[in-house]
Design a protein around this motif. Sequence first.
Motif, PDB file in Angstrom:
ATOM      1  N   ASN A  16       0.791  -1.220   0.000  1.00 62.25           N
ATOM      2  CA  ASN A  16       0.000   0.000   0.000  1.00 62.25           C
ATOM      3  C   ASN A  16       0.829   1.278   0.000  1.00 62.25           C
ATOM      4  N   ALA A  17       2.125   1.172  -0.248  1.00 59.83           N
ATOM      5  CA  ALA A  17       2.978   2.365  -0.284  1.00 59.83           C
ATOM      6  C   ALA A  17       2.552   3.282  -1.426  1.00 59.83           C
ATOM      7  N   LYS A  18       2.584   4.576  -1.169  1.00 58.67           N
ATOM      8  CA  LYS A  18       2.111   5.547  -2.169  1.00 58.67           C
ATOM      9  C   LYS A  18       3.118   5.761  -3.293  1.00 58.67           C
ATOM     10  N   ASP A  19       4.380   5.762  -2.947  1.00 55.48           N
ATOM     11  CA  ASP A  19       5.417   6.061  -3.936  1.00 55.48           C
ATOM     12  C   ASP A  19       5.955   4.797  -4.590  1.00 55.48           C
ATOM     13  N   ILE A  20       6.469   4.954  -5.798  1.00 56.86           N
ATOM     14  CA  ILE A  20       7.153   3.848  -6.461  1.00 56.86           C
ATOM     15  C   ILE A  20       8.467   3.591  -5.719  1.00 56.86           C
ATOM     16  N   GLY A  21       8.687   2.354  -5.348  1.00 57.48           N
ATOM     17  CA  GLY A  21       9.930   2.007  -4.673  1.00 57.48           C
ATOM     18  C   GLY A  21      10.728   1.012  -5.503  1.00 57.48           C
ATOM     19  N   TYR A  22      12.028   1.154  -5.473  1.00 53.70           N
ATOM     20  CA  TYR A  22      12.894   0.240  -6.209  1.00 53.70           C
ATOM     21  C   TYR A  22      13.741  -0.571  -5.240  1.00 53.70           C
ATOM     22  N   PHE A  23      13.876  -1.837  -5.544  1.00 53.98           N
ATOM     23  CA  PHE A  23      14.654  -2.757  -4.732  1.00 53.98           C
ATOM     24  C   PHE A  23      15.608  -3.513  -5.639  1.00 53.98           C
ATOM     25  N   VAL A  24      16.848  -3.638  -5.219  1.00 56.35           N
ATOM     26  CA  VAL A  24      17.889  -4.257  -6.042  1.00 56.35           C
ATOM     27  C   VAL A  24      18.463  -5.478  -5.339  1.00 56.35           C
ATOM     28  N   MET A  25      18.577  -6.561  -6.079  1.00 52.38           N
ATOM     29  CA  MET A  25      19.342  -7.726  -5.637  1.00 52.38           C
ATOM     30  C   MET A  25      20.473  -7.899  -6.643  1.00 52.38           C
ATOM     31  N   SER A  88      37.555  -0.605  -9.101  1.00 55.88           N
ATOM     32  CA  SER A  88      38.579  -1.033 -10.069  1.00 55.88           C
ATOM     33  C   SER A  88      38.989  -2.483  -9.822  1.00 55.88           C
ATOM     34  N   ILE A  89      38.883  -2.949  -8.583  1.00 54.52           N
ATOM     35  CA  ILE A  89      39.188  -4.355  -8.286  1.00 54.52           C
ATOM     36  C   ILE A  89      38.238  -5.263  -9.058  1.00 54.52           C
ATOM     37  N   ILE A  90      36.990  -4.805  -9.195  1.00 56.19           N
ATOM     38  CA  ILE A  90      35.980  -5.582  -9.924  1.00 56.19           C
ATOM     39  C   ILE A  90      36.181  -5.468 -11.430  1.00 56.19           C
ATOM     40  N   THR A  91      36.287  -4.250 -11.935  1.00 51.79           N
ATOM     41  CA  THR A  91      36.327  -4.051 -13.386  1.00 51.79           C
ATOM     42  C   THR A  91      37.632  -4.519 -14.013  1.00 51.79           C
ATOM     43  N   GLU A  92      38.710  -4.529 -13.244  1.00 43.85           N
ATOM     44  CA  GLU A  92      39.995  -4.982 -13.793  1.00 43.85           C
ATOM     45  C   GLU A  92      40.112  -6.498 -13.811  1.00 43.85           C
ATOM     46  N   THR A  93      39.217  -7.181 -13.115  1.00 47.35           N
ATOM     47  CA  THR A  93      39.193  -8.644 -13.150  1.00 47.35           C
ATOM     48  C   THR A  93      38.216  -9.048 -14.249  1.00 47.35           C
ATOM     49  N   LYS A  94      38.716  -9.252 -15.443  1.00 48.40           N
ATOM     50  CA  LYS A  94      37.869  -9.387 -16.624  1.00 48.40           C
ATOM     51  C   LYS A  94      36.918 -10.568 -16.570  1.00 48.40           C
ATOM     52  N   SER A  95      37.258 -11.593 -15.817  1.00 51.78           N
ATOM     53  CA  SER A  95      36.392 -12.767 -15.758  1.00 51.78           C
ATOM     54  C   SER A  95      35.264 -12.616 -14.741  1.00 51.78           C
ATOM     55  N   CYS A  96      35.220 -11.510 -14.017  1.00 51.08           N
ATOM     56  CA  CYS A  96      34.108 -11.238 -13.096  1.00 51.08           C
ATOM     57  C   CYS A  96      32.950 -10.613 -13.868  1.00 51.08           C
ATOM     58  N   LYS A  97      31.742 -10.971 -13.484  1.00 51.99           N
ATOM     59  CA  LYS A  97      30.570 -10.413 -14.136  1.00 51.99           C
ATOM     60  C   LYS A  97      29.526 -10.002 -13.098  1.00 51.99           C
ATOM     61  N   ILE A  98      28.819  -8.937 -13.411  1.00 49.37           N
ATOM     62  CA  ILE A  98      27.752  -8.432 -12.555  1.00 49.37           C
ATOM     63  C   ILE A  98      26.410  -8.781 -13.164  1.00 49.37           C
ATOM     64  N   ILE A  99      25.503  -9.299 -12.345  1.00 49.11           N
ATOM     65  CA  ILE A  99      24.122  -9.544 -12.741  1.00 49.11           C
ATOM     66  C   ILE A  99      23.233  -9.003 -11.631  1.00 49.11           C
ATOM     67  N   ALA A 100      21.997  -8.675 -11.957  1.00 49.44           N
ATOM     68  CA  ALA A 100      21.134  -8.095 -10.930  1.00 49.44           C
ATOM     69  C   ALA A 100      19.675  -8.214 -11.310  1.00 49.44           C
ATOM     70  N   GLY A 101      18.820  -8.167 -10.293  1.00 48.95           N
ATOM     71  CA  GLY A 101      17.390  -8.023 -10.476  1.00 48.95           C
ATOM     72  C   GLY A 101      16.977  -6.704  -9.850  1.00 48.95           C
ATOM     73  N   VAL A 102      16.116  -5.959 -10.535  1.00 45.10           N
ATOM     74  CA  VAL A 102      15.619  -4.686 -10.020  1.00 45.10           C
ATOM     75  C   VAL A 102      14.099  -4.718 -10.071  1.00 45.10           C
ATOM     76  N   SER A 103      13.455  -4.548  -8.929  1.00 46.80           N
ATOM     77  CA  SER A 103      11.996  -4.591  -8.888  1.00 46.80           C
ATOM     78  C   SER A 103      11.423  -3.196  -8.682  1.00 46.80           C
ATOM     79  N   GLU A 104      10.258  -2.984  -9.274  1.00 43.18           N
ATOM     80  CA  GLU A 104       9.501  -1.740  -9.167  1.00 43.18           C
ATOM     81  C   GLU A 104       8.225  -2.075  -8.391  1.00 43.18           C
ATOM     82  N   SER A 105       8.097  -1.582  -7.190  1.00 42.09           N
ATOM     83  CA  SER A 105       7.083  -2.079  -6.261  1.00 42.09           C
ATOM     84  C   SER A 105       5.653  -1.963  -6.778  1.00 42.09           C
ATOM     85  N   THR A 106       5.237  -0.782  -7.199  1.00 46.68           N
ATOM     86  CA  THR A 106       3.843  -0.613  -7.611  1.00 46.68           C
ATOM     87  C   THR A 106       3.498  -1.484  -8.814  1.00 46.68           C
ATOM     88  N   THR A 107       4.445  -1.655  -9.714  1.00 48.91           N
ATOM     89  CA  THR A 107       4.220  -2.494 -10.886  1.00 48.91           C
ATOM     90  C   THR A 107       4.188  -3.964 -10.502  1.00 48.91           C
TER      91      THR A 107
END
Length: 257
Positions: A16-25, A88-107
Motif C-alpha cells: 500500500n505504499a504511495k510512492d514507487i519504490g525500487y529494490f535491487v538484488m 577497479s578491483i571488480i572491473t579490472e578482473t575481466k572474468s568477473c561479471k555483474i548480474i542483478a534483479g531490479v523490482s519496481e514495487s507498484t508495478t
Amino acid sequence: MYLLFVDESGTPQKENAKDIGYFVMAGLVIPENRWSGMRDKLVGLKRRTKYKGEIKWRYFAPNNKDDENPMKDWDIPARNSMRAEVFSIITETKSCKIIAGVSESTTAYALRNCNSQDDLYFMTYKPVTERFQYFLQDINREAGTDSMGIIVADHRGRGDDDSMRHRHERLLRETGNYTSSYPNFIEGLFFSPSHLSIGIQLVDMVAGAIWRAQAYNDRTWYDVLKPAMRCCPRTGKIDGFGIARVPKANWQGNILN
C-alpha cells in the motif's frame, strides 16, 4: 567453479505504499581462481589507506558520520577515491561479471503472485539465479566442459535466512518446472556475515551503485561498473542480460542499459 555473491540495496516496499519504490538484488560472479587475488587487492587497499573494518556502500555517503564508519572523518574526495579503487578491483578482473534483479514495487504488486514484501524480495532474487545459470551455460559452451556454481548471500538473521533458504530450495528442487533449470548449481544457498566475506562486501558496493542509478537516475558509479556487467555479446545490451526488470511489462521507471 564460480562463486556468485549476492546482496541487496533498498527495501522492498509494502503493497500500500504511495510512492514507487525500487529494490535491487545484485550478484557478483567471481571465478574460484580469481577470488584470492581480489581478496588480496582489497585487503591491501584497506591497509594502504588505513581503512579498518568492512566496506559498505552507505559508508560512502557524504553525510555518514556513524561511529562504526571507518571513513567518518574522511572528506568527500577521499571517500570517492577509495570507492573508485574498490570498483577497479571488480572491473579490472575481466572474468568477473555483474548480474542483478531490479523490482519496481507498484508495478510488481499489480501481479497476482506478488502479495507481500517477502514475495517481492524473492521475485527480485529469482532472475539473478536464472542469469547465473545462463552465465554458467555460456561458459560450458565456450569451454566444452561443465562449470559449476555456488551462491553465497549476506547473512540477515536466522528467520530471514531460513525463509530464503527454503524458497531457494523450492525454486531448484520441488517444482517440476524448475527441476532441470539449474543443472550447474551446487547444493543450496549459503550465507556469510558481510564483515567476514570479501565477496559480500564487494557486491554490497555493486548493489548500492545500481540502486542509486535506478532510484535517482544517478549513474555516476553505475557507469564505472558497466564494463563488468553481463551483456548481450552481439549488441552489448545490458537490460535483460545483466539486469532483469521485475516485472518487465508495464515498467514505469528509467531502464538501465
